[in-house]
Design a protein around this motif. Structure first.
Motif, PDB file in Angstrom:
ATOM      1  N   UNK A   1      13.783  -9.097 -12.179  1.00 56.63           N
ATOM      2  CA  UNK A   1      13.527  -8.539 -10.853  1.00 56.63           C
ATOM      3  C   UNK A   1      12.040  -8.417 -10.565  1.00 56.63           C
ATOM      4  N   UNK A   2      11.720  -8.441  -9.299  1.00 55.60           N
ATOM      5  CA  UNK A   2      10.347  -8.370  -8.838  1.00 55.60           C
ATOM      6  C   UNK A   2      10.255  -7.195  -7.879  1.00 55.60           C
ATOM      7  N   UNK A   3       9.419  -6.216  -8.174  1.00 55.44           N
ATOM      8  CA  UNK A   3       9.349  -4.984  -7.398  1.00 55.44           C
ATOM      9  C   UNK A   3       7.940  -4.761  -6.855  1.00 55.44           C
ATOM     10  N   UNK A   4       7.881  -4.077  -5.703  1.00 53.60           N
ATOM     11  CA  UNK A   4       6.612  -3.657  -5.122  1.00 53.60           C
ATOM     12  C   UNK A   4       6.026  -2.563  -6.006  1.00 53.60           C
ATOM     13  N   UNK A   5       4.741  -2.645  -6.294  1.00 52.92           N
ATOM     14  CA  UNK A   5       4.109  -1.651  -7.163  1.00 52.92           C
ATOM     15  C   UNK A   5       3.889  -0.323  -6.451  1.00 52.92           C
ATOM     16  N   UNK A   6       3.847  -0.345  -5.135  1.00 45.81           N
ATOM     17  CA  UNK A   6       3.583   0.885  -4.390  1.00 45.81           C
ATOM     18  C   UNK A   6       4.848   1.693  -4.111  1.00 45.81           C
ATOM     19  N   UNK A   7       5.911   1.030  -3.603  1.00 41.90           N
ATOM     20  CA  UNK A   7       7.105   1.780  -3.214  1.00 41.90           C
ATOM     21  C   UNK A   7       8.328   1.470  -4.067  1.00 41.90           C
ATOM     22  N   UNK A   8       8.283   0.428  -4.903  1.00 42.09           N
ATOM     23  CA  UNK A   8       9.393   0.115  -5.798  1.00 42.09           C
ATOM     24  C   UNK A   8      10.517  -0.674  -5.165  1.00 42.09           C
ATOM     25  N   UNK A   9      10.319  -1.231  -3.975  1.00 38.95           N
ATOM     26  CA  UNK A   9      11.343  -2.020  -3.304  1.00 38.95           C
ATOM     27  C   UNK A   9      11.533  -3.343  -4.031  1.00 38.95           C
ATOM     28  N   UNK A  10      12.786  -3.740  -4.241  1.00 40.99           N
ATOM     29  CA  UNK A  10      13.085  -5.037  -4.834  1.00 40.99           C
ATOM     30  C   UNK A  10      12.736  -6.157  -3.878  1.00 40.99           C
ATOM     31  N   UNK A  11      12.047  -7.175  -4.366  1.00 40.47           N
ATOM     32  CA  UNK A  11      11.570  -8.265  -3.520  1.00 40.47           C
ATOM     33  C   UNK A  11      11.989  -9.612  -4.085  1.00 40.47           C
TER      34      UNK A  11
ATOM     35  N   UNK B   1       9.529 -15.160  -3.829  1.00 34.20           N
ATOM     36  CA  UNK B   1       8.625 -15.841  -2.902  1.00 34.20           C
ATOM     37  C   UNK B   1       7.874 -14.883  -1.974  1.00 34.20           C
ATOM     38  N   UNK B   2       8.100 -13.570  -2.100  1.00 30.46           N
ATOM     39  CA  UNK B   2       7.494 -12.590  -1.191  1.00 30.46           C
ATOM     40  C   UNK B   2       5.988 -12.481  -1.417  1.00 30.46           C
ATOM     41  N   UNK B   3       5.254 -12.349  -0.299  1.00 31.73           N
ATOM     42  CA  UNK B   3       3.811 -12.132  -0.359  1.00 31.73           C
ATOM     43  C   UNK B   3       3.458 -10.729   0.090  1.00 31.73           C
ATOM     44  N   UNK B   4       4.357 -10.105   0.861  1.00 33.20           N
ATOM     45  CA  UNK B   4       4.170  -8.745   1.351  1.00 33.20           C
ATOM     46  C   UNK B   4       5.453  -7.972   1.106  1.00 33.20           C
ATOM     47  N   UNK B   5       5.330  -6.681   0.884  1.00 28.71           N
ATOM     48  CA  UNK B   5       6.493  -5.806   0.727  1.00 28.71           C
ATOM     49  C   UNK B   5       7.142  -5.619   2.088  1.00 28.71           C
ATOM     50  N   UNK B   6       8.448  -5.800   2.175  1.00 29.64           N
ATOM     51  CA  UNK B   6       9.150  -5.662   3.446  1.00 29.64           C
ATOM     52  C   UNK B   6       9.302  -4.197   3.852  1.00 29.64           C
ATOM     53  N   UNK B   7       9.093  -3.278   2.927  1.00 26.84           N
ATOM     54  CA  UNK B   7       9.256  -1.863   3.217  1.00 26.84           C
ATOM     55  C   UNK B   7       7.935  -1.201   3.632  1.00 26.84           C
ATOM     56  N   UNK B   8       6.876  -1.419   2.846  1.00 30.72           N
ATOM     57  CA  UNK B   8       5.616  -0.722   3.123  1.00 30.72           C
ATOM     58  C   UNK B   8       4.489  -1.652   3.576  1.00 30.72           C
ATOM     59  N   UNK B   9       4.670  -2.968   3.491  1.00 25.34           N
ATOM     60  CA  UNK B   9       3.659  -3.907   3.961  1.00 25.34           C
ATOM     61  C   UNK B   9       2.545  -4.206   2.979  1.00 25.34           C
TER      62      UNK B   9
ATOM     63  N   UNK C   1       0.424  -5.926   0.102  1.00 31.13           N
ATOM     64  CA  UNK C   1       0.314  -7.273  -0.442  1.00 31.13           C
ATOM     65  C   UNK C   1       0.745  -7.220  -1.899  1.00 31.13           C
ATOM     66  N   UNK C   2       1.686  -8.098  -2.283  1.00 31.66           N
ATOM     67  CA  UNK C   2       2.166  -8.126  -3.658  1.00 31.66           C
ATOM     68  C   UNK C   2       1.638  -9.376  -4.339  1.00 31.66           C
TER      69      UNK C   2
END
Length: 120
Positions: A2-12, A15-23, A25-26
């Motif tokens: 799994x690949x998670x946002x470091x700021x909010x922990x949303x699963x991504x 291919x994601x470049x931005x977190x869909x929850x908090x915006x 940059x990942x």
């Protein structure tokens, strides 16, 4: 994996470049350290597939070879087909070439004064 946002922990998705929850940059995680998957020149028995897989994953090459033979017998040759695919698909280790040219013995090109060809 799994690949998670470091700021909010949303699963991504990978291919994601931005977190869909908090915006935020990942960035992708760096690849794990280790050897690349190549078939080495030294130490091979047949084609170097087993030693290449063992070195790339940090395993014992004897264990990989034994598991390959046992797997080939018990899977009715399916592991043998995978071995052949590895023989074709895994690149061979590049040969290290010396950076010294021309050779230090004699002179080059032929016909120039010096000790070329070597006297016997």
């Amino acid at each position: 994996m799994p690949f998670y946002c470091q700021r909010c922990g949303t699963g991504l998705p990978l291919s994601a470049r931005f977190c869909s929850n908090c915006g935020t940059v990942v960035t992708a995680a760096p690849p794990p350290p280790g050897r690349p998957l190549v078939r080495p020149i030294a130490g091979r028995q047949i084609a170097g597939v087993c030693i290449g897989v063992a070195q790339a994953n940090g395993w014992n090459v004897t264990t990989v070879r034994i598991l390959t033979v046992v797997g080939c017998v018990f899977t009715s040759g399916l592991v043998g087909v995978a071995y052949l695919a590895g023989w074709i698909g895994i690149p061979e280790e590049p040969i290290a070439m010396s950076a010294i040219y021309p050779p230090s013995q004699g002179s080059y090109p032929p016909g120039t004064p010096g000790n070329y060809p070597p006297s016997v």
